[in-house]
Design a protein around this motif. Structure first.
Motif, mmCIF file in Angstrom:
data_model
loop_
_atom_site.group_PDB
_atom_site.id
_atom_site.type_symbol
_atom_site.label_atom_id
_atom_site.label_comp_id
_atom_site.label_asym_id
_atom_site.label_seq_id
_atom_site.Cartn_x
_atom_site.Cartn_y
_atom_site.Cartn_z
ATOM 1 N N VAL A 34 17.340 16.425 -5.746
ATOM 2 C CA VAL A 34 16.193 15.812 -5.063
ATOM 3 C C VAL A 34 16.447 14.309 -4.920
ATOM 4 O O VAL A 34 16.373 13.561 -5.891
ATOM 5 C CB VAL A 34 14.887 16.108 -5.815
ATOM 6 C CG1 VAL A 34 13.718 15.401 -5.135
ATOM 7 C CG2 VAL A 34 14.636 17.610 -5.860
ATOM 8 N N LYS A 36 14.868 12.144 -2.887
ATOM 9 C CA LYS A 36 13.753 11.290 -2.429
ATOM 10 C C LYS A 36 13.699 10.026 -3.290
ATOM 11 O O LYS A 36 13.914 10.095 -4.508
ATOM 12 C CB LYS A 36 12.429 12.048 -2.504
ATOM 13 C CG LYS A 36 11.952 12.294 -3.909
ATOM 14 C CD LYS A 36 10.581 12.987 -3.958
ATOM 15 C CE LYS A 36 10.190 13.203 -5.412
ATOM 16 N NZ LYS A 36 9.400 14.397 -5.644
ATOM 17 N N SER A 57 11.136 15.015 0.311
ATOM 18 C CA SER A 57 9.709 15.308 0.433
ATOM 19 C C SER A 57 9.043 14.623 1.616
ATOM 20 O O SER A 57 7.944 15.006 2.005
ATOM 21 C CB SER A 57 8.969 14.852 -0.832
ATOM 22 O OG SER A 57 9.491 15.497 -1.961
ATOM 23 N N ILE A 78 10.932 19.745 0.899
ATOM 24 C CA ILE A 78 10.141 20.192 -0.253
ATOM 25 C C ILE A 78 8.796 19.476 -0.329
ATOM 26 O O ILE A 78 8.112 19.551 -1.343
ATOM 27 C CB ILE A 78 10.915 20.004 -1.583
ATOM 28 C CG1 ILE A 78 11.306 18.535 -1.795
ATOM 29 C CG2 ILE A 78 12.174 20.882 -1.610
ATOM 30 C CD1 ILE A 78 11.916 18.259 -3.174
ATOM 31 N N MET A 160 8.561 29.684 -3.770
ATOM 32 C CA MET A 160 8.706 28.410 -4.477
ATOM 33 C C MET A 160 7.383 28.057 -5.132
ATOM 34 O O MET A 160 6.316 28.439 -4.627
ATOM 35 C CB MET A 160 9.099 27.346 -3.452
ATOM 36 C CG MET A 160 9.211 25.942 -3.958
ATOM 37 S SD MET A 160 7.711 24.965 -3.844
ATOM 38 C CE MET A 160 8.435 23.342 -3.633
ATOM 39 N N ILE A 162 5.374 24.667 -7.391
ATOM 40 C CA ILE A 162 5.271 23.422 -8.156
ATOM 41 C C ILE A 162 4.080 23.614 -9.079
ATOM 42 O O ILE A 162 2.932 23.578 -8.631
ATOM 43 C CB ILE A 162 4.993 22.202 -7.247
ATOM 44 C CG1 ILE A 162 5.991 22.143 -6.090
ATOM 45 C CG2 ILE A 162 5.005 20.918 -8.065
ATOM 46 C CD1 ILE A 162 5.637 21.092 -5.038
ATOM 47 N N MET A 200 12.061 21.819 -12.454
ATOM 48 C CA MET A 200 12.403 20.446 -12.118
ATOM 49 C C MET A 200 13.032 19.817 -13.372
ATOM 50 O O MET A 200 13.362 20.527 -14.322
ATOM 51 C CB MET A 200 11.159 19.689 -11.655
ATOM 52 C CG MET A 200 10.318 20.521 -10.670
ATOM 53 S SD MET A 200 9.169 19.617 -9.626
ATOM 54 C CE MET A 200 8.052 18.885 -10.784
ATOM 55 N N SER A 201 13.211 18.498 -13.371
ATOM 56 C CA SER A 201 13.947 17.853 -14.470
ATOM 57 C C SER A 201 13.413 18.214 -15.857
ATOM 58 O O SER A 201 14.182 18.421 -16.792
ATOM 59 C CB SER A 201 13.902 16.328 -14.312
ATOM 60 O OG SER A 201 14.681 15.927 -13.211
ATOM 61 N N ARG A 216 15.160 22.338 -8.646
ATOM 62 C CA ARG A 216 15.083 21.127 -7.823
ATOM 63 C C ARG A 216 15.022 19.933 -8.760
ATOM 64 O O ARG A 216 14.003 19.711 -9.424
ATOM 65 C CB ARG A 216 13.830 21.170 -6.937
ATOM 66 C CG ARG A 216 13.633 22.502 -6.189
ATOM 67 C CD ARG A 216 12.294 22.501 -5.447
ATOM 68 N NE ARG A 216 11.182 22.198 -6.315
ATOM 69 C CZ ARG A 216 10.416 23.106 -6.929
ATOM 70 N NH1 ARG A 216 10.619 24.398 -6.757
ATOM 71 N NH2 ARG A 216 9.430 22.730 -7.717
ATOM 72 N N ILE A 217 16.106 19.165 -8.819
ATOM 73 C CA ILE A 217 16.216 18.156 -9.868
ATOM 74 C C ILE A 217 16.517 16.776 -9.306
ATOM 75 O O ILE A 217 17.484 16.595 -8.564
ATOM 76 C CB ILE A 217 17.274 18.592 -10.893
ATOM 77 C CG1 ILE A 217 16.784 19.882 -11.557
ATOM 78 C CG2 ILE A 217 17.525 17.483 -11.908
ATOM 79 C CD1 ILE A 217 17.633 20.399 -12.651
ATOM 80 N N GLY A 218 15.634 15.824 -9.625
ATOM 81 C CA GLY A 218 15.825 14.442 -9.210
ATOM 82 C C GLY A 218 16.186 13.559 -10.392
ATOM 83 O O GLY A 218 17.333 13.152 -10.583
ATOM 84 N N THR A 219 15.177 13.288 -11.216
ATOM 85 C CA THR A 219 15.310 12.305 -12.287
ATOM 86 C C THR A 219 16.471 12.584 -13.251
ATOM 87 O O THR A 219 17.205 11.667 -13.620
ATOM 88 C CB THR A 219 13.985 12.249 -13.082
ATOM 89 O OG1 THR A 219 12.909 12.145 -12.147
ATOM 90 C CG2 THR A 219 13.952 11.063 -14.014
ATOM 91 N N ARG A 225 13.216 7.208 -10.130
ATOM 92 C CA ARG A 225 13.231 6.792 -8.718
ATOM 93 C C ARG A 225 12.849 5.318 -8.604
ATOM 94 O O ARG A 225 11.853 4.901 -9.190
ATOM 95 C CB ARG A 225 12.241 7.651 -7.916
ATOM 96 C CG ARG A 225 12.793 9.031 -7.611
ATOM 97 C CD ARG A 225 11.794 9.901 -6.878
ATOM 98 N NE ARG A 225 10.866 10.589 -7.763
ATOM 99 C CZ ARG A 225 11.143 11.701 -8.450
ATOM 100 N NH1 ARG A 225 12.338 12.237 -8.372
ATOM 101 N NH2 ARG A 225 10.240 12.252 -9.222
HETATM 102 C C1 PLP Z 1 10.153 15.167 -6.693
HETATM 103 C C2 PLP Z 1 10.247 16.638 -6.705
HETATM 104 C C3 PLP Z 1 11.162 17.301 -7.544
HETATM 105 C C4 PLP Z 1 12.077 16.586 -8.518
HETATM 106 O O1 PLP Z 1 11.373 16.101 -9.612
HETATM 107 P P1 PLP Z 1 12.144 15.499 -10.892
HETATM 108 O O2 PLP Z 1 11.126 15.561 -11.949
HETATM 109 O O3 PLP Z 1 12.548 14.101 -10.518
HETATM 110 O O4 PLP Z 1 13.322 16.353 -11.158
HETATM 111 C C5 PLP Z 1 11.243 18.677 -7.449
HETATM 112 N N1 PLP Z 1 10.459 19.385 -6.607
HETATM 113 C C6 PLP Z 1 9.568 18.777 -5.805
HETATM 114 C C7 PLP Z 1 8.726 19.613 -4.890
HETATM 115 C C8 PLP Z 1 9.430 17.397 -5.833
HETATM 116 O O5 PLP Z 1 8.521 16.812 -5.027
#
Ligand code: PLP
Length: 228
Positions: A34, A36, A57, A78, A160, A162, A200-201, A216-219, A225
């Motif tokens: 991820v 973003k 996103s 996403i 999917m 959240i 997620m993370s 789905r992994i960002g942090t 971010r």
């Molecule tokens: C931002 C986001 C993520 C990633 O989140 P992290 O906690 O940074 O891994 C995953 N899925 C969706 C839908 C997001 O908006």
């Protein structure tokens, strides 16, 4: 961007262990990075480290990054789908993970350019305890799935979610079990689907234990971010 390779190696080990813990292999879980909030340079560094799936996103933020990226990347939308954004999303993304109603699916289908191949679609399930337009209610998923599966230039791939923020581990397990049950029922009803996008993370190991095939992994990959 130093750090991505190390973070990625560490993540891959954790994903493999979580998959192994429930009798699956690391290849059974797709990692969507991820990006973003991070610049194009970060996407390029992540691609150099071996990643090919990227999640965004916000359309306006994503478009320049997609334009600057190599053609072998798969971009996943996403974020919340707004009707006035579907044309660009249908044109530039490979996956849309956040379809919640037939009307938006119809727009994406009509607007997907024929040269792009099918748009890969996930239905976003409404999390427990949340009202509003944050997802398709469980009771309406079957109808939406049939609609998506019947539309040209869309390929229905799965589900999917959240989850609501702030759930403890027990509540998250329950939420992922509920989501998986929706997925299993669609499969039993004949839908040819293979993707359960959850985790997620902070909770991807729990999600994998619950049957996730896509995290789905960002942090945990890129660090916090940057603001803005
Ligand atoms: C931002 C986001 C993520 C990633 O989140 P992290 O906690 O940074 O891994 C995953 N899925 C969706 C839908 C997001 O908006």
């Amino acid at each position: 961007m130093t750090g991505i390779t190390e973070h990625l190696n560490h993540l891959r080990v954790r994903i493999a262990l979580a998959a192994q813990g429930c009798g699956r292999g690391p290849a059974d879980v797709t990692l969507v990075a991820v990006s973003k909030g991070h610049p194009s340079a970060t996407v390029q560094a992540a691609r150099a480290a071996g990643l090919r799936h990227f999640g965004e996103s916000y359309l306006q933020e994503a478009l320049p990054k997609i334009g600057a990226s190599d053609r072998d990347l798969a971009w996943h939308f996403i974020g919340r789908l707004q009707s006035n954004k579907t044309r660009a999303i249908a044109r530039d993304f490979t996956w849309v993970q956040t379809v919640t109603e037939p009307r938006v699916a119809e727009r994406l289908s009509g607007q997907r350019p024929p040269y792009g191949g099918d748009l890969q679609v996930l239905i976003q399930i409404r999390p427990a305890g949340i009202a509003g337009r944050s997802g398709c209610p469980a009771g309406e998923v079957a109808r939406l799935a049939t609609a998506v599966a019947g539309l040209p230039r869309l390929k229905f791939r799965g589900i999917m979610i959240i989850p609501q923020a702030g759930l403890d581990a027990a509540a998250l397990r329950q939420e992922y079990a509920r989501t998986r049950a929706v997925f299993d029922e669609l499969q039993q009803n004949g839908h040819d689907i293979d993707t359960l996008s959850m985790g997620m993370s902070d909770d991807f190991e729990l999600a994998i234990a619950g049957g996730s095939t896509m995290v789905r992994i960002g942090t945990a990959l890129f660090g916090p971010r940057p603001s803005g």
